[in-house]
Design a protein around this motif. Structure first.
Motif, short mmCIF file in Angstrom:
data_model
loop_
_atom_site.label_atom_id
_atom_site.label_comp_id
_atom_site.label_asym_id
_atom_site.label_seq_id
_atom_site.Cartn_x
_atom_site.Cartn_y
_atom_site.Cartn_z
N ARG A 95 18.37 146.27 21.80
CA ARG A 95 17.18 146.88 22.62
C ARG A 95 18.05 148.24 23.36
NH1 ARG A 95 12.97 144.05 24.41
NH2 ARG A 95 11.68 145.44 23.81
N GLU A 127 16.64 151.19 22.05
CA GLU A 127 15.31 152.06 22.78
C GLU A 127 16.26 152.33 24.69
OE1 GLU A 127 11.20 149.24 24.54
OE2 GLU A 127 12.75 148.21 22.95
N LEU A 128 16.31 151.69 25.16
CA LEU A 128 17.05 152.00 26.44
C LEU A 128 17.19 153.46 26.39
CD1 LEU A 128 18.82 148.76 27.63
CD2 LEU A 128 16.64 149.68 28.74
N THR A 156 14.51 156.28 26.44
CA THR A 156 14.03 156.05 27.64
C THR A 156 14.89 156.52 28.34
OG1 THR A 156 12.83 154.06 27.55
CG2 THR A 156 12.83 154.83 29.39
N MET A 215 13.39 143.61 30.15
CA MET A 215 13.23 145.15 30.19
C MET A 215 12.79 145.76 31.16
SD MET A 215 14.30 146.69 28.04
CE MET A 215 13.69 147.80 27.11
N ARG A 240 13.93 149.23 33.15
CA ARG A 240 13.54 150.13 33.39
C ARG A 240 13.81 150.94 35.01
NH1 ARG A 240 9.56 147.42 30.16
NH2 ARG A 240 9.66 148.62 27.43
N LEU A 267 7.65 156.58 31.52
CA LEU A 267 6.96 155.05 31.72
C LEU A 267 5.97 155.03 31.37
CD1 LEU A 267 8.02 153.89 34.97
CD2 LEU A 267 9.22 153.90 32.86
N TRP A 277 5.67 156.90 26.59
CA TRP A 277 6.19 156.75 25.50
C TRP A 277 6.60 155.48 26.18
CZ3 TRP A 277 9.34 159.44 22.12
CH2 TRP A 277 10.23 159.08 21.57
N GLU A 278 7.10 155.00 27.05
CA GLU A 278 7.22 152.86 27.32
C GLU A 278 5.92 152.63 27.07
OE1 GLU A 278 9.70 150.91 26.85
OE2 GLU A 278 11.27 153.38 26.75
N ASP A 279 4.57 153.03 26.67
CA ASP A 279 3.90 152.76 26.92
C ASP A 279 3.33 151.59 27.98
OD1 ASP A 279 1.03 152.89 25.63
OD2 ASP A 279 1.69 151.20 24.01
N LEU A 280 3.85 151.60 29.13
CA LEU A 280 3.37 150.81 30.12
C LEU A 280 2.12 151.12 30.62
CD1 LEU A 280 6.89 150.70 31.78
CD2 LEU A 280 5.96 149.38 29.99
N THR A 286 3.49 151.01 35.26
CA THR A 286 4.46 151.79 35.66
C THR A 286 4.77 151.50 37.32
OG1 THR A 286 3.85 152.86 33.77
CG2 THR A 286 4.47 154.55 35.66
#
Length: 138
Positions: A11, A14-15, A18, A51, A55, A113, A116-119, A124
């Motif tokens: 990860r 990915e981290l 972000t 994750m 975040r 969030l 980009w992160e698709d939360l 969020t």
């Protein structure tokens, strides 16, 4: 410790992406990820889903840095991402970063969030410690 090392290997990129979008600087993003990973390392085995935890930790740590530094640290080119980069297809990267730089820190965090992160709005809001309606407004 093996689980933590495997998690970081899987990860980290990915981290890092972000963190870059939160900080605007490759160097600051690396520092942010490393700082947050070091903080959770001793209790990693007790964290059910790392994750969302990371975040939130990155948003909180960035906010702390932001308050301490009181300046923006944005660069023009984020690190390369493995695989397709949807942001590159939608807008010029330099323009995207420049626009993010103009936003207040909480609004930037919501955009990173959510998009980009698709939360979800709920995820969020949980990470930012606010009501679900707040990410909708921003």
């Amino acid at each position: 410790m093996q689980g933590f090392e495997q998690f970081v290997r899987l990860r980290y990129t990915e981290l890092l992406h972000t963190a870059y979008l939160l900080t605007g600087s490759v160097v600051a993003a690396e520092d942010l990820v490393q700082t947050c990973l070091l903080k959770i390392m001793p209790r990693f085995d007790r964290i059910a889903d790392p994750m969302p935890y990371l975040r939130r930790a990155m948003v909180n740590q960035r906010t702390s840095w932001w308050r301490a530094l009181r300046r923006e640290l944005l660069a023009a080119d984020p690190p390369e991402r493995a695989g397709p980069d949807p942001a590159r297809d939608l807008a010029d990267r330099t323009a995207l970063v420049a626009e993010l730089a103009r936003l207040p820190e909480r609004m930037r965090a919501v955009l990173v969030l959510r998009y980009w992160e698709d939360l979800s709005e709920a995820e969020t809001a949980e990470i930012l410690g606010c009501s679900v309606g707040t990410p909708k407004k921003r």
